[in-house]
Design a protein around this motif. Structure first.
Motif, short mmCIF file in Angstrom:
data_model
loop_
_atom_site.label_atom_id
_atom_site.label_comp_id
_atom_site.label_asym_id
_atom_site.label_seq_id
_atom_site.Cartn_x
_atom_site.Cartn_y
_atom_site.Cartn_z
N ALA A 1 -1.89 21.59 -6.73
CA ALA A 1 -2.00 22.20 -7.87
C ALA A 1 -1.28 21.61 -9.05
O ALA A 1 -1.92 21.70 -10.11
CB ALA A 1 -1.43 23.52 -7.69
N THR A 2 -0.46 20.85 -8.76
CA THR A 2 0.36 20.16 -10.10
C THR A 2 -0.10 19.07 -10.22
O THR A 2 0.12 18.56 -11.63
CB THR A 2 2.10 20.22 -9.60
N ASN A 3 -0.49 18.11 -9.37
CA ASN A 3 -1.04 16.75 -9.39
C ASN A 3 -2.36 16.69 -8.75
O ASN A 3 -2.27 15.75 -7.73
CB ASN A 3 0.07 15.81 -8.96
N PRO A 4 -3.62 17.14 -9.18
CA PRO A 4 -4.79 16.92 -8.37
C PRO A 4 -5.18 15.68 -8.57
O PRO A 4 -5.67 15.05 -7.51
CB PRO A 4 -5.77 17.81 -9.36
N PHE A 5 -4.89 14.58 -9.51
CA PHE A 5 -5.44 13.30 -9.18
C PHE A 5 -4.65 12.34 -8.24
O PHE A 5 -5.15 11.61 -7.43
CB PHE A 5 -5.23 12.46 -10.38
N ALA B 1 -3.24 13.91 -5.40
CA ALA B 1 -3.82 14.61 -4.16
C ALA B 1 -5.18 13.84 -4.06
O ALA B 1 -5.77 13.22 -2.82
CB ALA B 1 -4.15 15.91 -4.20
N LEU B 2 -6.12 13.50 -5.05
CA LEU B 2 -7.50 12.92 -4.74
C LEU B 2 -7.15 11.56 -4.41
O LEU B 2 -7.98 10.96 -3.45
CB LEU B 2 -8.16 13.04 -6.14
N ALA B 3 -6.43 10.92 -4.93
CA ALA B 3 -6.01 9.46 -4.55
C ALA B 3 -5.62 9.23 -3.29
O ALA B 3 -5.93 8.15 -2.33
CB ALA B 3 -5.24 8.69 -5.43
N ALA B 4 -4.70 10.14 -3.00
CA ALA B 4 -4.03 10.01 -1.39
C ALA B 4 -5.40 10.21 -0.42
O ALA B 4 -5.49 9.66 0.82
CB ALA B 4 -3.02 11.17 -1.19
N VAL B 5 -6.12 11.30 -0.75
CA VAL B 5 -7.47 11.49 0.24
C VAL B 5 -8.33 10.24 0.36
O VAL B 5 -8.78 9.77 1.30
CB VAL B 5 -8.18 12.75 -0.30
N ALA B 6 -8.61 9.68 -0.96
CA ALA B 6 -9.24 8.20 -0.83
C ALA B 6 -8.75 7.31 -0.11
O ALA B 6 -9.48 6.61 0.41
CB ALA B 6 -9.85 7.93 -2.31
N ALA B 7 -7.45 7.02 -0.33
CA ALA B 7 -6.84 6.15 0.83
C ALA B 7 -6.83 6.49 1.99
O ALA B 7 -7.11 5.61 2.73
CB ALA B 7 -5.19 6.05 0.02
N VAL B 8 -6.55 7.66 2.41
CA VAL B 8 -6.65 7.90 3.68
C VAL B 8 -8.16 7.62 4.38
O VAL B 8 -8.28 7.20 5.37
CB VAL B 8 -5.98 9.51 4.25
N SER B 9 -9.06 8.03 3.56
CA SER B 9 -10.60 7.94 3.90
C SER B 9 -10.79 6.49 4.18
O SER B 9 -11.74 6.06 4.79
CB SER B 9 -11.49 8.55 2.88
N PHE B 10 -10.54 5.68 3.11
CA PHE B 10 -10.65 4.25 3.18
C PHE B 10 -10.05 3.41 4.29
O PHE B 10 -10.76 2.83 5.10
CB PHE B 10 -9.93 3.43 2.03
N VAL B 11 -8.85 3.86 4.72
CA VAL B 11 -8.16 3.65 5.96
C VAL B 11 -9.10 3.82 7.06
O VAL B 11 -9.38 3.26 8.34
CB VAL B 11 -6.92 3.70 6.07
N ALA B 12 -9.26 5.25 7.21
CA ALA B 12 -9.93 5.67 8.20
C ALA B 12 -11.27 4.93 8.51
O ALA B 12 -11.89 4.70 9.62
CB ALA B 12 -10.29 7.17 8.37
#
Length: 93
Positions: free
Chosen positions: A62-66, A68-79
């Protein structure tokens, strides 16, 4: 997440009840009741940790949506990289 919420009386009461079962099992010598009390204690702690982590993720999102989006992108890339590396070995057999 505030520290006061971790140490409030309401959050400690279920854990106290669960440790009483394990202590009663130890007092009576009933290892099954003692084991059941420990298992319930660990399950309660795990459930509390899951709830705390979910609330921390919700607050961060809620406070830092970008971020959170970067973290999801990084985890998706590694997976995806792991998936791709594992897929090439499966075809070699």
């Amino acid at each position: 997440m505030a520290l006061s919420s971790l140490f409030s009386a309401g959050s400690l009461l279920p854990l106290t009840r669960l440790t009483v079962q394990g202590a009663a099992g130890a007092l009576v010598g009933d290892s099954a009741a003692q084991l059941a009390g420990k298992a319930r204690e660990f399950a309660g702690k795990a459930q509390q940790l899951r709830a705390d982590a979910a609330s921390a993720v919700r607050e961060t999102t809620a406070t830092n949506p970008f971020i959170a989006l970067a973290a999801v992108a990084a985890v998706s890339f590694v997976a995806g990289a792991i998936w791709r590396a594992g897929g090439s070995r499966r075809n070699d057999q």
